[in-house]
Design a protein around this motif. Structure first.
Motif, mmCIF file in Angstrom:
data_model
loop_
_atom_site.group_PDB
_atom_site.id
_atom_site.type_symbol
_atom_site.label_atom_id
_atom_site.label_comp_id
_atom_site.label_asym_id
_atom_site.label_seq_id
_atom_site.Cartn_x
_atom_site.Cartn_y
_atom_site.Cartn_z
ATOM 1 N N LYS A 149 -16.979 105.155 8.950
ATOM 2 C CA LYS A 149 -18.199 106.043 8.463
ATOM 3 C C LYS A 149 -19.520 105.130 8.418
ATOM 4 C CE LYS A 149 -17.711 109.372 6.676
ATOM 5 N NZ LYS A 149 -17.373 110.655 7.120
ATOM 6 N N ARG A 150 -19.414 104.085 8.985
ATOM 7 C CA ARG A 150 -20.497 103.221 9.403
ATOM 8 C C ARG A 150 -21.485 103.908 10.303
ATOM 9 N NH1 ARG A 150 -21.417 98.159 7.303
ATOM 10 N NH2 ARG A 150 -19.510 97.220 6.086
ATOM 11 N N SER A 151 -20.978 104.581 11.023
ATOM 12 C CA SER A 151 -21.985 105.172 12.159
ATOM 13 C C SER A 151 -22.239 106.522 12.030
ATOM 14 C CB SER A 151 -21.016 104.946 13.733
ATOM 15 O OG SER A 151 -21.604 105.684 14.658
ATOM 16 N N GLU A 152 -23.616 106.624 12.060
ATOM 17 C CA GLU A 152 -23.974 108.300 11.997
ATOM 18 C C GLU A 152 -24.808 108.623 13.481
ATOM 19 O OE1 GLU A 152 -26.955 108.581 9.023
ATOM 20 O OE2 GLU A 152 -25.732 107.768 7.464
ATOM 21 N N SER A 153 -24.294 109.662 14.069
ATOM 22 C CA SER A 153 -24.551 110.085 15.350
ATOM 23 C C SER A 153 -24.840 109.039 16.295
ATOM 24 C CB SER A 153 -25.912 111.001 15.099
ATOM 25 O OG SER A 153 -25.659 111.895 14.445
ATOM 26 N N GLY A 154 -23.855 108.080 16.306
ATOM 27 C CA GLY A 154 -23.903 107.015 17.306
ATOM 28 C C GLY A 154 -24.834 105.819 16.793
ATOM 29 N N VAL A 155 -25.333 105.784 15.881
ATOM 30 C CA VAL A 155 -26.048 104.650 15.135
ATOM 31 C C VAL A 155 -25.405 104.122 14.074
ATOM 32 C CG1 VAL A 155 -28.392 104.007 14.233
ATOM 33 C CG2 VAL A 155 -28.325 105.880 15.921
ATOM 34 N N ILE A 156 -25.271 102.974 14.005
ATOM 35 C CA ILE A 156 -24.626 102.088 12.948
ATOM 36 C C ILE A 156 -25.719 102.061 11.919
ATOM 37 C CG2 ILE A 156 -22.974 100.111 12.120
ATOM 38 C CD1 ILE A 156 -22.119 99.720 15.187
ATOM 39 N N VAL A 157 -25.318 102.633 10.672
ATOM 40 C CA VAL A 157 -26.576 102.396 9.788
ATOM 41 C C VAL A 157 -26.721 101.553 8.867
ATOM 42 C CG1 VAL A 157 -27.037 105.000 9.754
ATOM 43 C CG2 VAL A 157 -25.364 104.196 8.475
ATOM 44 N N GLU A 158 -25.219 100.754 8.580
ATOM 45 C CA GLU A 158 -25.214 99.519 7.889
ATOM 46 C C GLU A 158 -24.437 98.736 8.364
ATOM 47 O OE1 GLU A 158 -23.469 100.715 4.016
ATOM 48 O OE2 GLU A 158 -25.131 102.112 3.530
ATOM 49 N N PRO A 159 -25.023 97.917 9.543
ATOM 50 C CA PRO A 159 -24.071 97.333 10.298
ATOM 51 C C PRO A 159 -23.767 95.743 9.779
ATOM 52 C CG PRO A 159 -26.438 97.097 11.125
ATOM 53 C CD PRO A 159 -26.486 98.159 10.186
ATOM 54 N N ILE A 160 -22.664 95.419 10.100
ATOM 55 C CA ILE A 160 -22.132 94.095 9.720
ATOM 56 C C ILE A 160 -23.191 92.915 10.116
ATOM 57 C CG2 ILE A 160 -20.469 92.368 9.836
ATOM 58 C CD1 ILE A 160 -18.489 94.896 10.114
ATOM 59 N N SER A 161 -23.658 92.239 9.103
ATOM 60 C CA SER A 161 -24.481 91.042 9.478
ATOM 61 C C SER A 161 -24.303 89.694 8.703
ATOM 62 C CB SER A 161 -26.119 91.681 9.116
ATOM 63 O OG SER A 161 -26.066 91.826 7.676
#
Length: 208
Positions: A9-21
């Motif tokens: 669920k971290r990825s929205e339409s190909g964009v990781i919205v809450e990337p692990i950092s």
């Protein structure tokens, strides 16, 4: 299971919205462990204000010796000439930037350089390869998870709901037993999530 749901669920339409950092003060060893755990090849590095200060990829750690794992990320990360993109960047635009700069990961930042997302070439390729994948309203893959009937069922359901699961399957050999029916009612009452109950193999079971 909740951890696996979170990965999806971290990825929205190909964009990781809450990337692990990670913080630049963390060690190279911690970064390597995290990359192995989540099967990723790079991590954006942010400071306390969540401002992007670097990126750590396989290229930065490939030739580290065992003793080098104690080094701080700040000492080995890529921090000069960072390639980023602004909020609102489309996948097509991101693909051109990635190709032009021969990189695989593109951090998305706002005007203050605060990390807001991450686009990777792998995610773009997945979107192109599976255009009809089942997704939710935010463009994230839909994901379900199964739970049994036990003392900690509600705790497990809560963890899955917090990870943004789309459907819960109450999976037992006798799906129409009183215990299962009561659990289903309790889940509906507390979480209001889509539910599947089973197994049910008879007319009487389906009716109940």
């Amino acid at each position: 299971k909740a951890e696996e749901v979170d990965k999806v669920k971290r990825s929205e339409s190909g964009v990781i919205v809450e990337p692990i950092s990670l913080s630049p003060e963390k060690s190279a060893g911690e970064a390597i462990d995290l990359m192995a755990k989540y099967h990723i090849s790079g991590i954006p590095i942010i400071n306390r204000e969540k401002r992007l200060v670097g990126i750590l990829t396989n290229r930065d750690i490939r030739f580290l010796e065992e003793e080098d794992k104690r080094l701080k990320i700040a000492e080995i990360m890529t921090k000069e000439n960072l390639i980023t993109a602004p909020l609102g960047t489309t996948l097509e635009e991101a693909k051109r930037i990635l190709h032009k700069n021969r990189i695989e990961k593109l951090p998305i930042v706002n005007k203050n350089f605060i990390l807001k997302g991450l686009i990777t070439i792998k995610d773009i390729e997945k979107v192109e390869k599976f255009p009809n994948a089942c997704k939710d309203a935010k463009g994230r893959l839909r994901v379900g998870a199964a739970v049994g009937v036990s003392r900690d069922t509600m705790e497990r359901v809560e963890a899955l709901v917090n990870a943004k699961v789309d459907v819960i399957v109450v999976d037992t050999a006798h799906g129409h037993s009183i215990q299962v029916i009561e659990i289903i009612k309790e889940i509906k009452r507390n979480f209001g999530i889509e539910l599947v109950g089973g197994n049910v193999a008879t007319f009487e079971g389906a009716e109940s």
